[in-house]
Design a protein around this motif. Structure first.
Motif, PDB file in Angstrom:
ATOM      1  N   MET A  23       0.846  -1.198   0.000  1.00  0.00           N
ATOM      2  CA  MET A  23       0.000   0.000   0.000  1.00  0.00           C
ATOM      3  C   MET A  23       0.877   1.241   0.000  1.00  0.00           C
ATOM      4  N   SER A  24       0.415   2.270  -0.668  1.00  0.00           N
ATOM      5  CA  SER A  24       1.106   3.556  -0.642  1.00  0.00           C
ATOM      6  C   SER A  24       0.704   4.313   0.617  1.00  0.00           C
ATOM      7  N   ARG A  25       1.469   5.344   0.954  1.00  0.00           N
ATOM      8  CA  ARG A  25       1.154   6.147   2.128  1.00  0.00           C
ATOM      9  C   ARG A  25      -0.230   6.766   2.003  1.00  0.00           C
ATOM     10  N   ASP A  26      -0.573   7.266   0.820  1.00  0.00           N
ATOM     11  CA  ASP A  26      -1.877   7.898   0.667  1.00  0.00           C
ATOM     12  C   ASP A  26      -3.025   6.899   0.792  1.00  0.00           C
ATOM     13  N   ALA A  27      -2.823   5.658   0.337  1.00  0.00           N
ATOM     14  CA  ALA A  27      -3.854   4.628   0.508  1.00  0.00           C
ATOM     15  C   ALA A  27      -4.019   4.279   1.982  1.00  0.00           C
ATOM     16  N   ILE A  28      -2.909   4.240   2.716  1.00  0.00           N
ATOM     17  CA  ILE A  28      -2.970   3.973   4.153  1.00  0.00           C
ATOM     18  C   ILE A  28      -3.722   5.098   4.845  1.00  0.00           C
ATOM     19  N   GLU A  29      -3.372   6.330   4.509  1.00  0.00           N
ATOM     20  CA  GLU A  29      -4.019   7.493   5.127  1.00  0.00           C
ATOM     21  C   GLU A  29      -5.533   7.484   4.859  1.00  0.00           C
ATOM     22  N   GLU A  30      -5.921   7.057   3.673  1.00  0.00           N
ATOM     23  CA  GLU A  30      -7.328   7.026   3.293  1.00  0.00           C
ATOM     24  C   GLU A  30      -8.109   5.947   4.051  1.00  0.00           C
ATOM     25  N   LYS A  31      -7.482   4.812   4.336  1.00  0.00           N
ATOM     26  CA  LYS A  31      -8.198   3.672   4.914  1.00  0.00           C
ATOM     27  C   LYS A  31      -8.041   3.505   6.421  1.00  0.00           C
ATOM     28  N   VAL A  53      10.133  -5.003   9.661  1.00  0.00           N
ATOM     29  CA  VAL A  53       8.744  -5.429   9.785  1.00  0.00           C
ATOM     30  C   VAL A  53       8.044  -5.385   8.426  1.00  0.00           C
ATOM     31  N   VAL A  54       8.331  -4.358   7.642  1.00  0.00           N
ATOM     32  CA  VAL A  54       7.796  -4.234   6.285  1.00  0.00           C
ATOM     33  C   VAL A  54       8.949  -3.911   5.344  1.00  0.00           C
ATOM     34  N   HIS A  55       8.693  -3.989   4.073  1.00  0.00           N
ATOM     35  CA  HIS A  55       9.694  -3.547   3.114  1.00  0.00           C
ATOM     36  C   HIS A  55       9.085  -2.548   2.147  1.00  0.00           C
ATOM     37  N   LYS A  56       9.964  -1.705   1.626  1.00  0.00           N
ATOM     38  CA  LYS A  56       9.569  -0.628   0.732  1.00  0.00           C
ATOM     39  C   LYS A  56       9.788  -1.067  -0.708  1.00  0.00           C
ATOM     40  N   ILE A  57       8.809  -0.756  -1.532  1.00  0.00           N
ATOM     41  CA  ILE A  57       8.881  -1.039  -2.956  1.00  0.00           C
ATOM     42  C   ILE A  57       8.758   0.305  -3.663  1.00  0.00           C
ATOM     43  N   VAL A  58       9.716   0.620  -4.498  1.00  0.00           N
ATOM     44  CA  VAL A  58       9.673   1.877  -5.240  1.00  0.00           C
ATOM     45  C   VAL A  58       9.311   1.543  -6.686  1.00  0.00           C
ATOM     46  N   ALA A  59       8.159   2.034  -7.130  1.00  0.00           N
ATOM     47  CA  ALA A  59       7.687   1.780  -8.493  1.00  0.00           C
ATOM     48  C   ALA A  59       8.500   2.592  -9.487  1.00  0.00           C
ATOM     49  N   ASP A  61       7.685   4.893 -11.342  1.00  0.00           N
ATOM     50  CA  ASP A  61       7.377   6.322 -11.324  1.00  0.00           C
ATOM     51  C   ASP A  61       7.835   7.010 -10.039  1.00  0.00           C
ATOM     52  N   GLY A  62       8.516   6.267  -9.158  1.00  0.00           N
ATOM     53  CA  GLY A  62       9.049   6.824  -7.924  1.00  0.00           C
ATOM     54  C   GLY A  62       8.115   6.720  -6.730  1.00  0.00           C
ATOM     55  N   LYS A  63       6.875   6.302  -6.955  1.00  0.00           N
ATOM     56  CA  LYS A  63       5.923   6.175  -5.846  1.00  0.00           C
ATOM     57  C   LYS A  63       6.346   5.020  -4.943  1.00  0.00           C
ATOM     58  N   GLN A  64       6.244   5.227  -3.629  1.00  0.00           N
ATOM     59  CA  GLN A  64       6.651   4.227  -2.656  1.00  0.00           C
ATOM     60  C   GLN A  64       5.449   3.436  -2.152  1.00  0.00           C
ATOM     61  N   TYR A  65       5.638   2.135  -2.059  1.00  0.00           N
ATOM     62  CA  TYR A  65       4.638   1.224  -1.511  1.00  0.00           C
ATOM     63  C   TYR A  65       5.298   0.450  -0.377  1.00  0.00           C
ATOM     64  N   PHE A  66       4.495   0.020   0.585  1.00  0.00           N
ATOM     65  CA  PHE A  66       5.007  -0.694   1.747  1.00  0.00           C
ATOM     66  C   PHE A  66       4.211  -1.979   1.912  1.00  0.00           C
ATOM     67  N   ASN A  80      15.390 -11.160  -0.840  1.00  0.00           N
ATOM     68  CA  ASN A  80      15.207 -10.290  -1.988  1.00  0.00           C
ATOM     69  C   ASN A  80      14.257 -10.990  -2.949  1.00  0.00           C
ATOM     70  N   HIS A  81      13.297 -10.278  -3.456  1.00  0.00           N
ATOM     71  CA  HIS A  81      12.363 -10.885  -4.386  1.00  0.00           C
ATOM     72  C   HIS A  81      11.747  -9.806  -5.274  1.00  0.00           C
ATOM     73  N   PHE A  82      11.053 -10.247  -6.288  1.00  0.00           N
ATOM     74  CA  PHE A  82      10.458  -9.346  -7.259  1.00  0.00           C
ATOM     75  C   PHE A  82       9.036  -8.961  -6.848  1.00  0.00           C
ATOM     76  N   HIS A  83       8.611  -7.818  -7.341  1.00  0.00           N
ATOM     77  CA  HIS A  83       7.260  -7.316  -7.100  1.00  0.00           C
ATOM     78  C   HIS A  83       6.608  -7.063  -8.447  1.00  0.00           C
ATOM     79  N   PHE A  84       5.291  -6.960  -8.427  1.00  0.00           N
ATOM     80  CA  PHE A  84       4.545  -6.739  -9.662  1.00  0.00           C
ATOM     81  C   PHE A  84       3.525  -5.627  -9.437  1.00  0.00           C
ATOM     82  N   ARG A  85       3.474  -4.664 -10.360  1.00  0.00           N
ATOM     83  CA  ARG A  85       2.476  -3.595 -10.310  1.00  0.00           C
ATOM     84  C   ARG A  85       1.580  -3.706 -11.521  1.00  0.00           C
ATOM     85  N   CYS A  86       0.271  -3.837 -11.275  1.00  0.00           N
ATOM     86  CA  CYS A  86      -0.701  -3.937 -12.364  1.00  0.00           C
ATOM     87  C   CYS A  86      -1.050  -2.537 -12.855  1.00  0.00           C
ATOM     88  N   VAL A  87      -0.931  -2.332 -14.152  1.00  0.00           N
ATOM     89  CA  VAL A  87      -1.231  -1.021 -14.734  1.00  0.00           C
ATOM     90  C   VAL A  87      -2.731  -0.779 -14.828  1.00  0.00           C
TER      91      VAL A  87
END
Length: 126
Positions: A23-31, A53-59, A61-66, A80-87
Motif C-alpha cells: 500500500m502507498s502512504r496515501d492509501a494507508i491514510e485514506e483507509k 517489519v515491512v519492506h519498501k517497494i519503489v515503483a 514512477d518513484g511512488k513508494q509502496y510498503f 530479496n524478491h520481485f514485485h509486480f504492479r498492475c497497470v
C-alpha cells in the motif's frame, strides 16, 4: 532498540497485514481508522522498514509502496524478491514464486529491488 508501541503503529501494521498487498502512504491514510497525520504515517513506515517489519517497494514512477511480505517469517523481511504492479488495477504485490535472472560474468548481486509492470493475473483474464 526497543521501540514504544502506539495505537497508530498498531493500526498501520494491522491495515498492511489485512490488505495482504503493498500500500502507498496515501492509501494507508485514506483507509486507516485512527486520526493520524501524513508525517506520522511516513515516520511509522520508515521505522517499520528499519526494523524489518515491512519492506519498501519503489515503483518505476518513484511512488513508494510498503508491504508485509507473505513469504517472510513472523513479518520479518528476509529475502530479496520481485514485485509486480498492475497497470490496470494499480495493485502492487510480492510475486509468490521466485523470478530467475542472470547477470554478466564478473558481477555479484547483493540486493534486488525490482518491480515488474503489466497486467496482474486477475486483470489479464478479464
Amino acid at each position: 532498540m526497543k521501540r514504544r508501541n502506539t495505537r497508530s503503529k498498531e493500526a498501520v501494521l494491522e491495515l498492511l497485514v489485512k490488505a495482504g498487498k503493498a500500500m502507498s502512504r496515501d492509501a494507508i491514510e485514506e483507509k486507516i481508522d485512527v486520526p493520524i497525520d501524513r508525517a506520522t504515517i511516513y515516520r511509522i513506515l520508515n521505522r517499520f522498514c528499519e526494523d524489518g517489519v515491512v519492506h519498501k517497494i519503489v515503483a518505476e514512477d518513484g511512488k513508494q509502496y510498503f508491504a508485509v511480505c507473505m513469504k517472510c517469517d513472523e513479518h520479518r523481511f528476509t529475502d530479496n524478491h520481485f514485485h509486480f504492479r498492475c497497470v490496470n488495477c494499480q495493485t502492487v504485490e510480492c510475486l509468490p514464486e521466485a523470478v530467475h535472472f542472470s547477470v554478466p560474468n564478473g558481477y555479484h548481486v547483493e540486493n534486488v529491488n525490482c518491480i515488474l509492470t503489466g497486467l496482474c493475473k486477475h486483470c489479464s483474464v478479464k
